[in-house]
Design an enzyme around this catalytic site. Structure first.
Site, PDB file in Angstrom:
ATOM      1  N   ASP A  19      -0.119   5.161   0.898  1.00 18.77           N
ATOM      2  CA  ASP A  19      -0.352   6.175   1.929  1.00 18.77           C
ATOM      3  C   ASP A  19      -0.464   5.546   3.309  1.00 18.77           C
ATOM      4  OD1 ASP A  19      -0.413   8.478   0.221  1.00 18.77           O
ATOM      5  OD2 ASP A  19      -2.249   7.626  -0.602  1.00 18.77           O
TER       6      ASP A  19
ATOM      7  N   GLU B 291      -0.567  11.176   4.864  1.00 13.44           N
ATOM      8  CA  GLU B 291      -1.908  11.770   4.993  1.00 13.44           C
ATOM      9  C   GLU B 291      -1.901  13.135   5.679  1.00 13.44           C
ATOM     10  OE1 GLU B 291      -4.247  10.893   3.276  1.00 13.44           O
ATOM     11  OE2 GLU B 291      -4.347   8.737   3.025  1.00 13.44           O
TER      12      GLU B 291
ATOM     13  N   ASP C 239       0.879  -1.163   0.000  1.00  9.52           N
ATOM     14  CA  ASP C 239       0.000   0.000   0.000  1.00  9.52           C
ATOM     15  C   ASP C 239       0.926   1.225   0.000  1.00  9.52           C
ATOM     16  OD1 ASP C 239      -2.251   1.757   0.576  1.00  9.52           O
ATOM     17  OD2 ASP C 239      -1.460   1.831   2.626  1.00  9.52           O
TER      18      ASP C 239
ATOM     19  N   THR D  22      -2.789   0.780  -4.430  1.00 11.07           N
ATOM     20  CA  THR D  22      -3.157   1.977  -3.666  1.00 11.07           C
ATOM     21  C   THR D  22      -4.383   2.651  -4.265  1.00 11.07           C
ATOM     22  OG1 THR D  22      -2.410   4.221  -3.075  1.00 11.07           O
ATOM     23  CG2 THR D  22      -1.485   3.284  -5.060  1.00 11.07           C
TER      24      THR D  22
ATOM     25  N   LYS E 256      -5.376  19.766  -6.141  1.00  9.07           N
ATOM     26  CA  LYS E 256      -4.798  19.103  -4.958  1.00  9.07           C
ATOM     27  C   LYS E 256      -3.613  18.230  -5.353  1.00  9.07           C
ATOM     28  CE  LYS E 256      -4.539  15.303  -2.279  1.00  9.07           C
ATOM     29  NZ  LYS E 256      -4.422  13.879  -2.592  1.00  9.07           N
TER      30      LYS E 256
ATOM     31  N   ASP F 152      -1.770  -0.280   6.219  1.00  6.42           N
ATOM     32  CA  ASP F 152      -1.722   0.528   7.441  1.00  6.42           C
ATOM     33  C   ASP F 152      -3.097   0.834   8.021  1.00  6.42           C
ATOM     34  OD1 ASP F 152      -2.306   2.388   5.209  1.00  6.42           O
ATOM     35  OD2 ASP F 152      -2.353   3.851   6.830  1.00  6.42           O
TER      36      ASP F 152
ATOM     37  N   GLY G  90      -9.467  10.724  -3.029  1.00  9.18           N
ATOM     38  CA  GLY G  90      -9.572  12.151  -2.758  1.00  9.18           C
ATOM     39  C   GLY G  90     -10.864  12.777  -3.257  1.00  9.18           C
ATOM     40  N   LYS G  91     -11.289  12.416  -4.455  1.00 11.98           N
ATOM     41  CA  LYS G  91     -12.537  12.994  -5.008  1.00 11.98           C
ATOM     42  C   LYS G  91     -13.718  12.518  -4.167  1.00 11.98           C
ATOM     43  CE  LYS G  91     -11.514  11.300  -9.172  1.00 11.98           C
ATOM     44  NZ  LYS G  91     -10.076  10.969  -9.072  1.00 11.98           N
TER      45      LYS G  91
HETATM   46  C1  XBP Z   1      -5.061   6.422   0.617  1.00 10.09           C
HETATM   47  C2  XBP Z   1      -6.211   7.129   0.063  1.00 10.09           C
HETATM   48  C3  XBP Z   1      -6.015   8.194  -0.931  1.00 10.09           C
HETATM   49  C4  XBP Z   1      -5.240   9.374  -0.385  1.00 10.09           C
HETATM   50  C5  XBP Z   1      -5.423  10.594  -1.222  1.00 10.09           C
HETATM   51  O1  XBP Z   1      -4.611   5.484  -0.292  1.00 10.09           O
HETATM   52  O2  XBP Z   1      -7.331   6.828   0.415  1.00 10.09           O
HETATM   53  O3  XBP Z   1      -7.283   8.621  -1.329  1.00 10.09           O
HETATM   54  O4  XBP Z   1      -5.695   9.692   0.906  1.00 10.09           O
HETATM   55  O5  XBP Z   1      -5.013  10.388  -2.530  1.00 10.09           O
HETATM   56  P1  XBP Z   1      -3.775   4.139   0.114  1.00 10.09           P
HETATM   57  P2  XBP Z   1      -5.917  10.907  -3.755  1.00 10.09           P
HETATM   58  O6  XBP Z   1      -3.696   3.999   1.604  1.00 10.09           O
HETATM   59  O7  XBP Z   1      -4.572   3.025  -0.534  1.00 10.09           O
HETATM   60  O8  XBP Z   1      -2.417   4.322  -0.508  1.00 10.09           O
HETATM   61  O9  XBP Z   1      -6.363  12.288  -3.401  1.00 10.09           O
HETATM   62  O10 XBP Z   1      -5.007  10.889  -4.955  1.00 10.09           O
HETATM   63  O11 XBP Z   1      -7.074   9.965  -3.873  1.00 10.09           O
HETATM   64 MG    MG Z   2      -2.935   3.207   3.334  1.00 11.30          MG
END
Ligand code: XBP
Ligand code: MG
Length: 252
Positions: free
Chosen positions: A11, A18, A9, A122, A85, A183, A53-54
């Site tokens: 983020d 985040e 993953d 991701t 963003k 995570d 994000g959207k």
């Molecule tokens: C985490 C998410 C993403 C990010 C924001 O992804 O949910 O939406 O918070 O990125 P992961 P975007 O843990 O699966 O890596 O604004 O590009 O969606």
């Molecule tokens: Mg994550």
């Protein structure tokens, strides 16, 4: 079962993006669009319930800011804001705003040296993955990952399992061949629903998440000079996570 691949993953797992990355970028985008919205650290924690994000912008309007006059084209409105963003987020990554989490670089190096195949699964936008990887691991690091499954390639984002199915399919692997590193609750749900052995390294935002189904739940991957700080579920004794740890985890 033999470990053939590790799926990461992004983020919260590779880096704590985040709070100091995505959240900051959203706020910069709101300011540029003339909106007086501010997603503080606590509010953003609530908004993380929704991935993407959207989707998160729409969730905010629907559940936290009902007074805001609904744009006629809500999807277009969210997509535009989100584009800005992403611009700010990739700039933040280029500025080195967020380092990799402990043990991430070490583990990736060990996996590469042992020819373990690497993939990414991701919900974030592909440009964000590129920015994070190139500015932490270097430009060539993109080539280390056989598959980068990201963003809108899968409409049903995590906690849906589709993104992991997609990545496994592209790599011509089954869930028995790989371990997923996650995570968050949404991430674990997604990986576990795909049948994957899952190791969690939680962070401040995901501390209280429900990690049902994960085989190991740790505060971090640890390093030779700094052992794993906390182990909630840990079927091994090594002070830090290695390839051997992941191989054994697949057999637990
Ligand atoms: C985490 C998410 C993403 C990010 C924001 O992804 O949910 O939406 O918070 O990125 P992961 P975007 O843990 O699966 O890596 O604004 O590009 O969606
Ligand atoms: Mg994550």
């Amino acid at each position: 079962m033999t470990l053939k691949a590790v799926l990461f993953d992004v983020d919260g797992t590779l880096a704590d993006t985040e709070r100091d990355g995505h959240r900051v970028a959203f706020n910069l985008a709101f300011a540029e669009a003339g909106l007086d919205w501010n997603w503080d650290v606590a509010l953003y924690g609530k908004l993380l319930a929704v991935t993407g994000g959207k989707e998160r912008i729409k969730f905010f309007l629907q559940d936290f800011h009902r007074d805001f006059p609904k744009p006629a084209d809500l999807d277009g409105f969210a997509a535009n804001l989100h584009k800005t963003k992403t611009k700010f987020y990739t700039q933040l990554m280029a500025d080195g705003a967020v380092p990799l989490r402990p043990g991430v670089e070490r583990l990736i190096e060990e996996l590469r040296a042992a020819d373990i195949r690497l993939g990414i699964a991701t919900t974030t936008t592909p440009a964000n993955v590129t920015a994070l990887l190139t500015h932490t691991l270097g430009e060539h690091s993109l080539d280390w990952f056989e598959v980068i499954a990201a963003g809108d390639i899968i409409p049903a984002k995590k906690p849906g399992a589709d993104i992991y199915h997609w990545a496994l399919g592209r790599m011509n692997l089954t869930f028995r061949d790989a371990v997923a590193l996650e995570d968050s609750q949404n991430g674990v749900k997604s990986a576990v629903a795909a049948g994957l052995t899952t190791l969690v390294t939680y962070n401040d935002y995901t501390l209280e998440d429900d990690f049902t189904g994960a085989k190991a739940v740790l505060s971090d991957l640890g390093e030779p000079h700094k052992a794993i700080e906390q182990r909630r579920i840990c079927p091994f004794n090594e002070p830090y996570v290695t390839l051997e740890t992941l191989r054994n985890l697949l057999l637990v």
